[in-house]
Design a protein around this motif. Structure first.
Motif, PDB file in Angstrom:
ATOM      1  N   GLU A  18      -5.896   9.388  -0.447  1.00  0.00           N
ATOM      2  CA  GLU A  18      -6.238   7.961  -0.346  1.00  0.00           C
ATOM      3  C   GLU A  18      -7.324   7.524  -1.330  1.00  0.00           C
ATOM      4  O   GLU A  18      -7.267   6.430  -1.857  1.00  0.00           O
ATOM      5  CB  GLU A  18      -6.693   7.612   1.083  1.00  0.00           C
ATOM      6  N   HIS A  71       1.183   4.810  -2.920  1.00  0.00           N
ATOM      7  CA  HIS A  71       1.444   6.239  -2.710  1.00  0.00           C
ATOM      8  C   HIS A  71       2.602   6.826  -3.508  1.00  0.00           C
ATOM      9  O   HIS A  71       2.550   7.985  -3.909  1.00  0.00           O
ATOM     10  CB  HIS A  71       1.755   6.495  -1.224  1.00  0.00           C
ATOM     11  N   HIS A 102       0.836  -1.203   0.000  1.00  0.00           N
ATOM     12  CA  HIS A 102       0.000   0.000   0.000  1.00  0.00           C
ATOM     13  C   HIS A 102       0.877   1.262   0.000  1.00  0.00           C
ATOM     14  O   HIS A 102       0.684   2.169  -0.814  1.00  0.00           O
ATOM     15  CB  HIS A 102      -0.937   0.016   1.213  1.00  0.00           C
TER      16      HIS A 102
END
Ligand SMILES: [Fe+2]
Length: 243
Positions: free
Chosen positions: A157, A115, A110
């Motif tokens: 997000e 990101h 993740h």
């Protein structure tokens, strides 16, 4: 802390590979072009876990950002301090093969896959460090941190962006889940609204299921240019709470 790259075992690289190829099968269709460019820019590859030293050399040259190793979730204050210093906090552990579908806490897939690529985009990179700077100014104020976290949530997000004739994904929470990537664009269930700082401040978020609403930006420049508005609407909100 550093990433102890030699400690990864064959299963770790294999898990990375499975997750990477599963996402890359669909992302050319679903994700923002800036994100796909970022994968190349920071040198993420499908056959092995990325080496942070190598990624940082590329990323820092583009936008001045670096990956900063942390043990796991960290408190708001150090979290925003790192972001404001252009350091993206990332863990180094990766889920096991038995946990491919669900995780309690974000892992390196993740943090890095979701990101880091977009941090190679200058408007987005500048937006994130300055947003963190605003959060730090109000870090002792729980309400301010809550509503700025909503903004982080619905952009960094779970953000969508208009590109060409369609909608694309740029939020890391979506980009690290193949199910939500497809749902966020194709499903009739969620609401998709234009980016609206005031509205986002009023919209609490849910954590453990697919989102019920998404906010759509026109460009990363729009995000960056909304910083003065974020500051002024936040000031109004805090004033009205204080009364
Ligand atoms: Fe995240």
């Amino acid at each position: 802390m550093i990433q102890e790259y030699d400690k990864y075992v064959a299963e770790d690289h294999e898990v990375w590979s499975i997750l990477y190829s599963r996402m890359m099968e669909i992302l050319p269709r679903y994700s923002s072009q800036a994100y796909l460019d970022g994968i190349q820019d920071v040198g993420l590859e499908g056959d092995r876990i990325p080496n942070f030293v190598e990624c940082n050399a590329k990323l820092s040259k583009k936008t001045g950002w670096n990956i900063y190793v942390v043990p796991g979730l960290i408190d708001n204050k150090p979290f925003f301090e790192h972001l404001s210093n252009r350091e993206f906090p990332s863990s180094t552990w990766l889920r096991k093969k038995s946990q491919l579908e669900y995780l309690e806490e974000p892992d390196m897939f993740h943090d890095i896959f979701g990101h880091v690529p977009l941090l190679a985009n200058l408007h987005f990179a500048n937006f994130l460090s300055e947003l963190a700077g605003i959060a730090l100014l109000h870090i002792e104020n729980e309400w301010a941190v809550e509503i700025l976290s909503r903004l982080y949530w619905y952009t960094v997000e779970f953000g969508l962006i208009k590109e060409g004739n369609g909608l694309k994904v740029y939020g890391a929470g979506i980009l690290s889940s193949s199910g939500e990537t497809q749902y966020s664009i194709d499903s009739d269930i969620p609401q998709r609204m234009p980016y609206d700082v005031k509205k986002i401040f009023q919209t609490p978020y849910i954590k453990d299921k697919f989102q019920e609403q998404y906010f759509v930006i026109d460009s990363y420049e729009q995000l960056y240019k909304s910083l003065p508005e974020i500051k002024s609407i936040l000031a109004q909100e805090l004033k009205s709470v204080a009364i």
